[in-house]
Design a protein around this motif. Sequence first.
Motif, PDB file in Angstrom:
ATOM      1  N   HIS B 152       0.834  -1.074  -0.216  1.00 35.37           N
ATOM      2  CA  HIS B 152       0.086   0.144  -0.093  1.00 35.37           C
ATOM      3  C   HIS B 152       0.882   1.104  -0.061  1.00 35.37           C
ATOM      4  O   HIS B 152       0.193   2.328   0.235  1.00 35.37           O
ATOM      5  CB  HIS B 152      -0.839  -0.054   1.300  1.00 35.37           C
ATOM      6  CG  HIS B 152      -1.911  -1.251   1.118  1.00 35.37           C
ATOM      7  ND1 HIS B 152      -2.990  -1.154   0.201  1.00 35.37           N
ATOM      8  CD2 HIS B 152      -2.051  -2.219   1.932  1.00 35.37           C
ATOM      9  CE1 HIS B 152      -3.647  -2.155   0.364  1.00 35.37           C
ATOM     10  NE2 HIS B 152      -3.313  -2.969   1.478  1.00 35.37           N
ATOM     11  N   HIS B 220      -5.726  -7.782  -3.160  1.00 39.37           N
ATOM     12  CA  HIS B 220      -4.287  -7.198  -3.513  1.00 39.37           C
ATOM     13  C   HIS B 220      -3.340  -8.905  -3.553  1.00 39.37           C
ATOM     14  O   HIS B 220      -2.149  -8.734  -3.070  1.00 39.37           O
ATOM     15  CB  HIS B 220      -3.574  -6.409  -2.477  1.00 39.37           C
ATOM     16  CG  HIS B 220      -4.238  -4.850  -2.600  1.00 39.37           C
ATOM     17  ND1 HIS B 220      -4.000  -4.067  -3.695  1.00 39.37           N
ATOM     18  CD2 HIS B 220      -5.121  -4.252  -2.052  1.00 39.37           C
ATOM     19  CE1 HIS B 220      -4.576  -3.072  -3.502  1.00 39.37           C
ATOM     20  NE2 HIS B 220      -5.553  -3.248  -2.447  1.00 39.37           N
ATOM     21  N   ASP B 223      -0.153  -8.720  -5.294  1.00 38.23           N
ATOM     22  CA  ASP B 223       0.940  -8.103  -4.868  1.00 38.23           C
ATOM     23  C   ASP B 223       1.365  -8.627  -3.416  1.00 38.23           C
ATOM     24  O   ASP B 223       2.658  -8.417  -3.125  1.00 38.23           O
ATOM     25  CB  ASP B 223      -0.025  -6.489  -4.442  1.00 38.23           C
ATOM     26  CG  ASP B 223      -0.228  -5.903  -5.573  1.00 38.23           C
ATOM     27  OD1 ASP B 223       0.439  -6.074  -6.881  1.00 38.23           O
ATOM     28  OD2 ASP B 223      -1.246  -5.140  -5.546  1.00 38.23           O
TER      29      ASP B 223
END
Lengths: 289, 289
Positions: B152, B220, B223
């Motif tokens: 983030h 996410h 990621d």
Amino acid sequence: MAKKDKKSKGPRGGSFRDALRVGDGFVLAELDPRSTPGFTGDKVAGQEALLAADEEMDTLQEQLYAMSKAGARRRVLLVIQGMDTSGKGGIMRHVVGSVDPQGVQLTAFKAPTAEEKKHPFLWRIRRALPDPGMIGVFDRSHYEDVLIVRVHDLVPRAQWSRRYAQINAFEQGLVEDEVTVIKVMTHISADEQKARLQERLDRPDKHWKYNPGDLDERAHWDDYQEAYQALLERCSTDAAPWYVVPADRKWYARLAVQQLLLEHLRELDLTWPEADFDVEAEKARLAQM
Amino acid sequence: MAKKDKKSKGPRGGSFRDALRVGDGFVLAELDPRSTPGFTGDKVAGQEALLAADEEMDTLQEQLYAMSKAGARRRVLLVIQGMDTSGKGGIMRHVVGSVDPQGVQLTAFKAPTAEEKKHPFLWRIRRALPDPGMIGVFDRSHYEDVLIVRVHDLVPRAQWSRRYAQINAFEQGLVEDEVTVIKVMTHISADEQKARLQERLDRPDKHWKYNPGDLDERAHWDDYQEAYQALLERCSTDAAPWYVVPADRKWYARLAVQQLLLEHLRELDLTWPEADFDVEAEKARLAQM
């Protein structure tokens, strides 16, 4: 929950709270350390009862924790005090150790550090209080400040004698702040202590638990019993009563402490908190991912 | 002890350390989260092996603790990292929970507090390091600072990208300071996470464990996998290697973490410390009392 569930019942129908609570006129010297108040079974039955309670303990502890995530502040503080070798370590291992460690905050209080000595005696206690949803466990506690401190006059009498009232006020404040306080003394006989110290000397794998200072303290046995009698008389309050657990039989002491904790948890009206989100909407979101 | 005892052997002859260690060229995406490296048995055999190791764990943990009372500084730090629902809580409950709580210091790292944010990212980690003789357990850790922070961009890339080297230097220092560092990633598949989130939504007694933010994080997934791959590549050092535990099967992940801990304890040459007092003299004193 129906009201009938509120009255705690031990594994054989009794209430350990009722059987062990220190009330008016309590005399420590008259309690047989080999007795098993509130339980009529033998050792095997006691060990079975201990294991049988694990599941209920798990659920109650998890609910206590879950409710804190939903904003509740309730927490529990279990205080264990007792003479050397009275089985505090075994209770930590076998009773506290059977509870999910994520829900337990265990503090063992030793002789105060230099830093701790600079502060009032309750300072280090306040810092160790359990967070909301947790079961705090004190292995020794602020009561050392009216036990070893009294027996050895580590502070003037005028100072330690004020502490009983200070402790009562402190604990009253805890109870008003949603702390369930459970104070337990593990009570052994002088003969049983002798046998347990003997075992520590006989077994090389137990030598590390032995300290010659233990015998120096043993020489003050009667003074300690008197100091315990005094704190039981003066600090067994309605808000935070004392429970004295006969501890010559290790299996009984473990069962009794577990059941005292269970009986208190049962009375907290614990339940699973309601979801604070839209369950169906979340299911729909998850299905997309 | 004979040298042959030094080579750790799992319950079925394998070494979990050898089977799970992250070495050169490791690719997280190629590790099957349903596999059971180092163990050829099924679920029942795995659960039996978990329970069968309790006694050895008890002895080794108590020796680690006892040696600290005799002056040793050795301690153990078990770090558990993994995606949401990867079973960290179950490991705390069933593996860490089977160890004597008096020998465990468990810290669950959440989002940093305002106070913690004022300090470098390792500040709160240093404060939670285990004392001599203890087994410290981190539920999440400093690696969050190269996981959620990276995914983030909670700090600039230039800042988080320096942290890998900072972490390696920090852990090298721990190892030199007699901390045995065991870093474990619990590795689940995206499908398994979906099933576990579904269960939390389906069961009212699990709603409290669910947070709508969990799905935001799940979005996410790739990621996070990339961030894990990066830290495994960059921070699996000789001093403090990473172990990746396939965690789609909960029973296997628990067994693997327990065995990793056991294998490390076995290599510490633990023993009962010699008495630092005159055993016979103490026996004579006790007999008089």
